[in-house]
Design an enzyme around this catalytic site. Structure first.
Site, mmCIF file in Angstrom:
data_model
loop_
_atom_site.group_PDB
_atom_site.id
_atom_site.type_symbol
_atom_site.label_atom_id
_atom_site.label_comp_id
_atom_site.label_asym_id
_atom_site.label_seq_id
_atom_site.Cartn_x
_atom_site.Cartn_y
_atom_site.Cartn_z
ATOM 1 N N THR A 1 -7.947 -9.715 16.867
ATOM 2 C CA THR A 1 -6.914 -9.361 15.885
ATOM 3 C C THR A 1 -6.227 -8.052 16.229
ATOM 4 O O THR A 1 -5.029 -7.880 15.996
ATOM 5 C CB THR A 1 -7.557 -9.255 14.478
ATOM 6 O OG1 THR A 1 -8.112 -10.518 14.167
ATOM 7 C CG2 THR A 1 -6.562 -8.866 13.413
ATOM 8 N N ASP B 1 -15.164 -10.871 15.313
ATOM 9 C CA ASP B 1 -16.134 -11.927 14.978
ATOM 10 C C ASP B 1 -17.392 -11.869 15.846
ATOM 11 O O ASP B 1 -18.499 -12.071 15.353
ATOM 12 C CB ASP B 1 -15.496 -13.321 15.126
ATOM 13 C CG ASP B 1 -14.439 -13.594 14.058
ATOM 14 O OD1 ASP B 1 -14.331 -12.803 13.106
ATOM 15 O OD2 ASP B 1 -13.720 -14.608 14.193
HETATM 16 N N1 ASP Z 1 -11.018 -13.876 14.512
HETATM 17 C C1 ASP Z 1 -10.693 -12.595 15.075
HETATM 18 C C2 ASP Z 1 -11.456 -12.404 16.368
HETATM 19 O O1 ASP Z 1 -12.651 -12.173 16.319
HETATM 20 C C3 ASP Z 1 -11.082 -11.547 14.112
HETATM 21 C C4 ASP Z 1 -10.842 -10.141 14.558
HETATM 22 O O2 ASP Z 1 -10.549 -9.811 15.659
HETATM 23 O O3 ASP Z 1 -11.001 -9.296 13.679
HETATM 24 O O4 ASP Z 1 -10.869 -12.490 17.416
#
Ligand code: ASP
Length: 323
Positions: free
Chosen positions: A12, A89
């Site tokens: 993210t 994650d």
């Molecule tokens: N789903 C995303 C990932 O882990 C969540 C994040 O980066 O905060 O890539």
């Protein structure tokens, strides 16, 4: 100025939100690259985009590549600190893998963000700056791999993602953070007591993670056996107990030479051989189950994956899991 290597891997922190649909996705150009200049006053930074992956796409293969990349940079480029940006994650898994496989004492700091780069209150750029400040700090040397987000410094060993969306998601249950990032300083108020590393060149084993629940049956263990695992980690109940219907199949699995490591599905405390009823910890210990030392399931799985590269002897593994 210290030489700091920044390795972007995706997540993210490197994504943007589509303002029409609300979908968060990868951008052609990593938005974090816009912040590289702001870091120049803190350190002599070198930036590389190693991957552009959401962290659920990260596997042991990428973790191993990161480890090799860091080791080569320390050896050849005399890098003095590393910052890795990563999706949140599986961030704790990559951080812990690096923690137990890299021997170097230089600060290695993993960071991420809960809000994508163009959202109001985006936490990515701030976390990146904090991570570089920690990586450039002398006081971060020799503390193992650190996770820095939201003004807190955590150990890779204890930190876990606790909230799906809150920016204060990373916590170290039972232990708390090692230190804090403030406007002027990087302050450590705790010291990790042990540093544990294993020398590996490859990952060749298959280790499965299973969570126990009330009424769980042995058929799950039978199904797992058909996958021919090299090891199994079970998030057991409470202090390290399992539903009795699992026990006969678990015994068969252990007798066939597959190490089984027990952690607790409680996020505080340790598993111990306390209860003597059918399925209780004492009985499981007699079966040859290996008790872990407070690691969560996903980290115990990585530790077993790494240590199995050296041995699958029960006593040697038990010794390593006591650390
Ligand atoms: N789903 C995303 C990932 O882990 C969540 C994040 O980066 O905060 O890539």
């Amino acid at each position: 100025m210290k030489k700091i290597l920044i390795l972007h891997t995706g997540g993210t922190i490197a994504m943007i939100e589509d303002k029409e649909t609300g979908a968060v996705e990868q951008n052609q150009q990593n938005p974090l690259l816009l912040h590289t200049n702001a870091l120049a006053s803190i350190a002599d930074v070198k930036v590389e985009e190693l991957f552009q992956l959401p962290s659920p796409h990260i596997t042991e293969k990428e973790m191993l590549l990161l480890k090799e990349k860091i080791e080569t940079s320390v050896r050849e480029d005399k890098i003095e600190g590393v910052v890795i940006t990563h999706g949140t994650d599986t961030l704790e898994e990559t951080a812990y893998f690096l923690d137990i496989t890299i021997q170097s004492d230089i600060p290695i700091v993993v960071t991420g963000a809960m809000r994508s780069s163009n959202e109001v209150g985006a936490d990515g750029p701030y976390n990146l700056i904090s991570a570089v400040r920690v990586a450039a700090s002398d006081s971060a040397i020799g503390k193992g791999v650190l996770v820095v987000l939201n003004d807190e410094i955590h150990t890779a060993k204890n930190v876990t993602k606790t909230h799906t969306s809150n920016i204060a998601t990373f916590q170290s249950p039972q232990y708390g953070p090692l230190g804090i990032v403030s406007k002027r300083d990087i302050t450590f108020h705790h010291m990790p007591t042990i540093r544990e590393t294993y020398e590996i060149k490859k990952i060749t084993k298959k280790v499965i993670l299973l969570k126990a629940y009330a009424g769980m049956e042995g058929s799950i263990i039978q199904a797992i056996r058909t996958l021919h695992p090299d090891g199994l980690v079970i998030e057991a109940l409470g202090q390290g107990n399992l539903p009795p219907r699992m026990v006969p199949d678990l015994k068969e699995l252990i007798d066939s030479g597959v190490p089984v490591v027990l952690v607790s599905r409680c996020f505080n405390g340790y598993v111990q051989d306390v209860y003597n009823y059918d399925g209780g910890g004492r009985k499981l210990k007699e079966l040859g189950v290996i008790f872990s030392n407070g690691l969560n399931g996903q980290k115990a799985r990585l530790k077993l994956l790494v240590t199995l590269e050296m041995t699958n002897n029960h006593d040697e593994l038990q010794e390593m899991f006591f650390k």
